[in-house]
Motif scaffolding. Structure first.
Motif, PDB file in Angstrom:
ATOM      1  N   ALA A 104       0.801  -1.289   0.114  1.00 18.76           N
ATOM      2  CA  ALA A 104       0.048  -0.014   0.013  1.00 18.76           C
ATOM      3  C   ALA A 104       0.807   1.298  -0.177  1.00 18.76           C
ATOM      4  CB  ALA A 104      -1.056   0.020   1.201  1.00 18.76           C
ATOM      5  N   LEU A 105       2.249   1.233   0.339  1.00 23.29           N
ATOM      6  CA  LEU A 105       3.091   2.383   0.522  1.00 23.29           C
ATOM      7  C   LEU A 105       3.600   2.779  -1.082  1.00 23.29           C
ATOM      8  CD1 LEU A 105       5.121   1.438   3.841  1.00 23.29           C
ATOM      9  CD2 LEU A 105       3.380   3.267   3.396  1.00 23.29           C
ATOM     10  N   ARG A 106       3.283   1.914  -1.905  1.00 22.22           N
ATOM     11  CA  ARG A 106       3.797   2.000  -3.403  1.00 22.22           C
ATOM     12  C   ARG A 106       3.400   3.292  -4.034  1.00 22.22           C
ATOM     13  NH1 ARG A 106       3.835  -4.203  -4.644  1.00 22.22           N
ATOM     14  NH2 ARG A 106       5.943  -4.619  -3.906  1.00 22.22           N
ATOM     15  N   ASP A 107       2.239   3.543  -3.975  1.00 21.97           N
ATOM     16  CA  ASP A 107       1.749   4.841  -4.543  1.00 21.97           C
ATOM     17  C   ASP A 107       1.634   5.989  -3.495  1.00 21.97           C
ATOM     18  OD1 ASP A 107       0.899   3.323  -6.503  1.00 21.97           O
ATOM     19  OD2 ASP A 107      -0.790   2.565  -5.404  1.00 21.97           O
ATOM     20  N   ILE A 108       2.285   5.919  -2.202  1.00 17.78           N
ATOM     21  CA  ILE A 108       2.420   7.100  -1.537  1.00 17.78           C
ATOM     22  C   ILE A 108       3.853   7.782  -1.836  1.00 17.78           C
ATOM     23  CG2 ILE A 108       2.823   8.048   0.899  1.00 17.78           C
ATOM     24  CD1 ILE A 108       0.751   5.646   1.731  1.00 17.78           C
ATOM     25  N   PRO A 109       3.829   9.179  -2.224  1.00 19.82           N
ATOM     26  CA  PRO A 109       5.062   9.780  -2.303  1.00 19.82           C
ATOM     27  C   PRO A 109       5.960   9.995  -1.385  1.00 19.82           C
ATOM     28  CG  PRO A 109       3.236  11.188  -2.571  1.00 19.82           C
ATOM     29  CD  PRO A 109       2.578   9.971  -2.184  1.00 19.82           C
ATOM     30  N   VAL A 110       7.156  10.101  -1.467  1.00 18.83           N
ATOM     31  CA  VAL A 110       8.163  10.425  -0.539  1.00 18.83           C
ATOM     32  C   VAL A 110       7.964  12.044  -0.418  1.00 18.83           C
ATOM     33  CG1 VAL A 110      10.492  10.524   0.391  1.00 18.83           C
ATOM     34  CG2 VAL A 110       9.655   8.603  -1.057  1.00 18.83           C
ATOM     35  N   GLU A 111       8.015  12.626   1.000  1.00 24.60           N
ATOM     36  CA  GLU A 111       7.703  13.920   1.132  1.00 24.60           C
ATOM     37  C   GLU A 111       8.908  14.524   1.513  1.00 24.60           C
ATOM     38  OE1 GLU A 111       4.549  15.021   3.766  1.00 24.60           O
ATOM     39  OE2 GLU A 111       3.008  13.780   2.636  1.00 24.60           O
ATOM     40  N   ALA A 112       9.736  13.759   2.338  1.00 26.97           N
ATOM     41  CA  ALA A 112      10.917  14.313   3.017  1.00 26.97           C
ATOM     42  C   ALA A 112      11.830  13.039   3.384  1.00 26.97           C
ATOM     43  CB  ALA A 112      10.724  15.077   4.061  1.00 26.97           C
ATOM     44  N   ILE A 113      13.077  13.325   3.172  1.00 19.21           N
ATOM     45  CA  ILE A 113      14.258  12.493   3.489  1.00 19.21           C
ATOM     46  C   ILE A 113      15.233  13.199   4.684  1.00 19.21           C
ATOM     47  CG2 ILE A 113      16.394  11.094   2.988  1.00 19.21           C
ATOM     48  CD1 ILE A 113      14.799  11.369   0.021  1.00 19.21           C
ATOM     49  N   TRP A 114      15.417  12.531   5.747  1.00 17.45           N
ATOM     50  CA  TRP A 114      16.132  13.228   6.857  1.00 17.45           C
ATOM     51  C   TRP A 114      17.249  12.187   7.264  1.00 17.45           C
ATOM     52  CZ3 TRP A 114      16.594  11.830  11.833  1.00 17.45           C
ATOM     53  CH2 TRP A 114      17.099  12.972  12.648  1.00 17.45           C
ATOM     54  N   ALA A 115      18.431  12.716   7.827  1.00 18.45           N
ATOM     55  CA  ALA A 115      19.387  11.837   8.420  1.00 18.45           C
ATOM     56  C   ALA A 115      19.768  12.567   9.685  1.00 18.45           C
ATOM     57  CB  ALA A 115      20.625  11.616   7.518  1.00 18.45           C
ATOM     58  N   GLY A 116      20.359  11.980  10.676  1.00 14.26           N
ATOM     59  CA  GLY A 116      20.600  12.384  11.978  1.00 14.26           C
ATOM     60  C   GLY A 116      21.790  11.664  12.730  1.00 14.26           C
ATOM     61  N   TYR A 117      22.143  12.284  13.817  1.00 14.94           N
ATOM     62  CA  TYR A 117      23.183  11.808  14.610  1.00 14.94           C
ATOM     63  C   TYR A 117      22.754  10.872  15.610  1.00 14.94           C
ATOM     64  CZ  TYR A 117      26.634  14.227  11.562  1.00 14.94           C
ATOM     65  OH  TYR A 117      27.384  14.588  10.586  1.00 14.94           O
ATOM     66  N   VAL A 118      23.555   9.850  16.014  1.00 17.04           N
ATOM     67  CA  VAL A 118      22.959   9.228  17.139  1.00 17.04           C
ATOM     68  C   VAL A 118      24.066   8.991  17.984  1.00 17.04           C
ATOM     69  CG1 VAL A 118      22.190   6.820  17.955  1.00 17.04           C
ATOM     70  CG2 VAL A 118      21.331   7.739  15.977  1.00 17.04           C
TER      71      VAL A 118
END
Length: 190
Positions: A104-118
């Protein structure tokens, strides 16, 4: 939902946050290089999940061995947000896995991409301690990416310690001084 392949978290706004647990890039900072010997058991246990990172943290200046005057602007004040550039390859792999698991996620567009530090400790267990060698400094760090989940409990424990109340849990396992003892090879499972 957490699987060995991918984690999918539904957000309050109706979107989803996707991640592959345990995958990470390790930035070669002065602190990382200086402390690498302490992290060797963790690296050995998780070497398949680690990749070399970039120089953004090094260039920001606060991940260094240098000292600064507290009456001047610190490197942390100059760089308030340190958001590393997300890996395109890891982003594609995460999205592929999530869409394979949940069609079901196949048709949902990517809105944002984020990376962070741990932040992490050599044994993978947080440091929560008032005995830091600096009077008045309470240290609560090394939550290893679990801060959103354990943050409320850590906040309660920190408040107990700062206010001199009976702590909500045993605190010996969180003491900073444990790293003066032999921690070699002790790595928490998460």
């Amino acid at each position: 939902m957490h699987t060995a392949s991918v984690s999918v978290t539904r957000r309050g706004d109706g979107g989803h946050t996707l991640a592959i647990s345990g995958r990470g890039h390790l930035d070669p900072t002065p602190g990382a290089l200086f402390g690498a010997k302490h992290f060797l058991p963790m690296f050995a246990k998780r070497w398949r999940a680690l990749r070399p990172g970039g120089l953004q943290a090094w260039n920001a200046g606060f991940e260094s061995r240098s000292r600064w005057s507290m009456d001047r602007q610190t490197p942390m004040e100059r760089t308030r947000i340190l958001s590393p550039r997300p890996s395109r390859a890891l982003t594609k792999e995460t999205l592929r896995r999530a869409r394979e698991l949940l069609p079901a996620l196949r048709d949902i567009p990517v809105e944002a991409i984020w990376a962070g530090y741990v932040d992490s400790t050599p044994d993978g267990v947080p440091v929560i301690d008032t005995d830091t060698g600096v009077e008045g400094l309470m240290l609560a760090a090394g939550l290893s990416g679990h801060g959103f989940g354990i943050g409320p409990g850590v906040g309660h424990l920190v408040a107990d310690l700062v206010l001199g109340r009976q702590p909500i849990t045993e605190v010996a396992q969180y003491r900073l001084a444990r790293f003066q003892d032999s921690q070699w090879g002790k790595v928490a499972s998460f």
